[in-house]
Design an enzyme around this catalytic site. Structure first.
Site, PDB file in Angstrom:
ATOM      1  N   ASP A 201      46.398  69.297 -50.293  1.00  0.00           N
ATOM      2  CA  ASP A 201      47.732  69.875 -50.102  1.00  0.00           C
ATOM      3  C   ASP A 201      48.155  70.503 -51.428  1.00  0.00           C
ATOM      4  OD1 ASP A 201      50.387  70.444 -49.578  1.00  0.00           O
ATOM      5  OD2 ASP A 201      50.997  68.347 -49.384  1.00  0.00           O
TER       6      ASP A 201
ATOM      7  N   ASP B  99      49.616  76.064 -45.013  1.00  0.00           N
ATOM      8  CA  ASP B  99      49.775  74.757 -45.647  1.00  0.00           C
ATOM      9  C   ASP B  99      48.945  73.750 -44.854  1.00  0.00           C
ATOM     10  OD1 ASP B  99      50.836  72.593 -47.226  1.00  0.00           O
ATOM     11  OD2 ASP B  99      52.659  73.758 -47.522  1.00  0.00           O
TER      12      ASP B  99
ATOM     13  N   GLU C 163      56.041  74.640 -54.931  1.00  0.00           N
ATOM     14  CA  GLU C 163      56.408  74.350 -53.538  1.00  0.00           C
ATOM     15  C   GLU C 163      56.838  72.901 -53.385  1.00  0.00           C
ATOM     16  OE1 GLU C 163      55.618  73.051 -49.301  1.00  0.00           O
ATOM     17  OE2 GLU C 163      54.871  72.253 -51.200  1.00  0.00           O
ATOM     18  N   GLU C 164      56.153  71.997 -54.080  1.00  0.00           N
ATOM     19  CA  GLU C 164      56.398  70.572 -53.894  1.00  0.00           C
ATOM     20  C   GLU C 164      57.772  70.130 -54.391  1.00  0.00           C
ATOM     21  OE1 GLU C 164      54.674  68.693 -52.151  1.00  0.00           O
ATOM     22  OE2 GLU C 164      52.609  69.412 -52.096  1.00  0.00           O
TER      23      GLU C 164
ATOM     24  N   HIS D 109      49.225  63.470 -49.380  1.00  0.00           N
ATOM     25  CA  HIS D 109      49.854  62.955 -50.603  1.00  0.00           C
ATOM     26  C   HIS D 109      49.244  61.626 -51.039  1.00  0.00           C
ATOM     27  CE1 HIS D 109      53.752  65.524 -50.976  1.00  0.00           C
ATOM     28  NE2 HIS D 109      52.704  66.251 -50.596  1.00  0.00           N
TER      29      HIS D 109
ATOM     30  N   HIS E 253      50.410  77.488 -51.576  1.00  0.00           N
ATOM     31  CA  HIS E 253      50.906  77.032 -52.876  1.00  0.00           C
ATOM     32  C   HIS E 253      49.820  76.372 -53.719  1.00  0.00           C
ATOM     33  CE1 HIS E 253      51.623  72.632 -52.035  1.00  0.00           C
ATOM     34  NE2 HIS E 253      51.919  73.026 -50.806  1.00  0.00           N
TER      35      HIS E 253
END
Length: 354
Positions: A177, A233, A210-211, A320, A65
Site C-alpha cells: 500500500d 490503490d 496520501e497516508e 498496514h 501514491h
C-alpha cells in the site's frame, strides 16, 4: 511481468518513503518513467508526473501514491532509547518485536521496537491493548549521547523492508500500500505508449502524502487539470479468516482488478472501465462505496471544477502490516486494464453524467 518491470516493483518496495520523506523512491520513479514518457517533471510538493502524448486536448490522469506509513523520531531518553510518533494509520500491535530501520543523515540505522516482556506485565497490563507511547526503539546505544550522535529528531522510520515471493505467484512486503498501485499506473502508461494509438494526454502522478490526507493528489490534480482521473490503490482482500464479506464485499487475491462504483466514481468512467475489461478479456471484481473513498480518487474528484473519477484497486491481504500480500497476476491484470482504458478513449469523449 517482464524483467525490468519486476525490478522496478522490487526497487520501490525496498526503498523507504514515509509520508513527507518520499524523495528516495521518487528518484527511482523518475529514472524509470524517463525511459518511455514524453515529459517528466517534479512539482514543488514532490509529486513526480510522467506524461505521454501531452499535447492532446483531452487529459487523463492516473494516480498512485508513493508514500507509505512509518514513524518519526520525537524523543531520545537518557539511556539512548528512542520514542516516536506515527506517520499514517498504525495498529501498534503490529509493531511489537519488529525489526525497524531509522533513516538518518548518515544512512540507515537498524533498530528493534519493543515493550516490556510478557513475564513482567502485571495482570491489568496484560488485559490492555498496547499504546505507541509504551513502545520504544532500541539501536544498541549505550546512552543518550551515543544515540544522539547517530539519530536526530525528525528522522523517519519504517519496518525493515524486504520483498518475498510465495506460492501461486503471490508476494509479500511492507508498503504494498500503495507502491503496487504506483507500479500499476506507471506500467499501464508504459504499455499504452508501447502499443501506440493514444488519443488522449496520459499523465501518471506518483503522488506524495496520501497516508496523511490525500495531499499530493490534491496538488498534482490541480496542476495537471485533468478531465478524467483514475486512482489506483489497494483494497482489502476478504478471502481470509475474520473479515465479513457482507460488509466488505467479496474480493479475492488472484481474482483480478477491483473496480468501484458509488458516489466517488463517475458512471461514464465506470462503463469505459467495464468495456476495457471485456475488450482485454480481463475478469473484474466489483466493489461499492457510498461516499468519498479514503483514496486519491476523493481528492481528484473534487479538484478545480470537478474531475470524472474512477477507482481501480489491487486486492491486498493484511493492509498496514509488515506482511502485506498481493498477487502478481493481479498487478499485471490491473496494468493491462488501465492501458486498455486509456487507449479506448476517443479524442472527443464526453464524461458528463447524463
Amino acid at each position: 511481468m517482464d524483467k525490468s518491470a519486476k525490478e522496478f516493483l522490487i526497487n520501490i518496495l525496498e526503498t523507504p518513503s514515509p509520508s513527507g520523506y518520499e524523495v528516495p523512491v521518487q528518484n527511482i520513479v523518475r529514472e524509470y518513467v524517463g525511459t518511455f514518457a514524453d515529459e517528466v517533471r517534479t512539482d514543488l510538493h514532490g509529486n513526480v508526473i510522467a506524461s505521454c502524448n501531452p499535447s492532446a486536448e483531452l487529459r487523463v490522469m492516473y494516480a498512485g501514491h508513493a508514500d507509505q506509513i512509518g514513524l518519526l523520531v520525537t524523543y531520545i531518553d537518557e539511556n539512548g532509547f528512542i520514542y516516536t510518533n506515527t506517520i499514517g494509520g498504525w495498529d501498534p500491535q503490529q509493531l511489537i518485536g519488529q525489526r525497524m530501520t531509522i533513516y538518518t543523515a548518515n544512512g540507515p540505522i537498524p533498530a528493534i521496537i519493543a515493550r516490556k516482556p510478557i513475564h513482567l506485565l502485571n495482570e491489568e497490563e496484560r488485559k490492555q491493548v498496547v499504546k505507541l507511547k509504551e513502545l520504544w526503539l532500541d539501536v544498541g546505544a549505550k546512552d543518550q549521547k551515543e544515540a544522539k550522535e547517530i539519530v536526530a529528531i525528525g528522522d523517519p522510520v519504517t519496518l525493515e523492508l524486504g520483498y518475498q515471493e510465495m506460492r501461486n505467484n503471490m508476494a509479500n512486503s511492507p508498503g504494498m500500500d500503495d507502491k503496487t498501485g504506483l507500479w500499476v499506473c506507471v506500467e499501464a502508461a508504459r504499455r499504452a505508449k508501447e502499443r501506440g494509438g493514444l488519443n488522449v494526454a496520459l499523465h501518471v502522478a506518483s503522488t506524495v502524502q496520501e497516508e496523511i490526507g490525500l495531499r499530493g493528489a490534491t496538488t498534482s490534480t490541480y496542476g495537471i487539470d485533468p478531465h478524467v482521473g483514475v486512482a489506483v490503490d489497494v483494497t482489502h482482500a476478504t478471502d481470509c479468516p475474520t473479515i465479513e464479506k457482507f460488509q466488505e464485499g467479496e474480493v479475492k487475491l488472484g481474482g483480478g482488478p477491483v473496480c468501484y462504483r458509488g458516489a466517488n466514481m463517475n458512471p461514464v468512467v465506470v462503463e469505459y472501465m467495464r468495456a476495457a475489461g471485456k475488450t482485454a478479456s480481463i475478469p473484474l471484481q466489483w466493489g461499492a462505496q457510498g461516499r468519498g473513498t479514503g483514496t486519491d480518487a476523493n481528492a481528484m474528484q473534487l479538484a478545480r471544477g470537478g474531475v470524472a473519477t474512477g477507482l481501480v484497486s489491487v486486492p491486498n491481504r493484511y493492509m498496514h502490516s509488515a506482511v502485506e500480500m498481493v498477487s502478481l497476476d493481479d498487478l499485471d491484470a490491473c496494468a493491462d486494464l488501465l492501458a486498455e482504458f486509456a487507449l479506448s478513449i476517443p479524442a472527443d469523449a464526453d464524461f458528463t453524467p447524463r
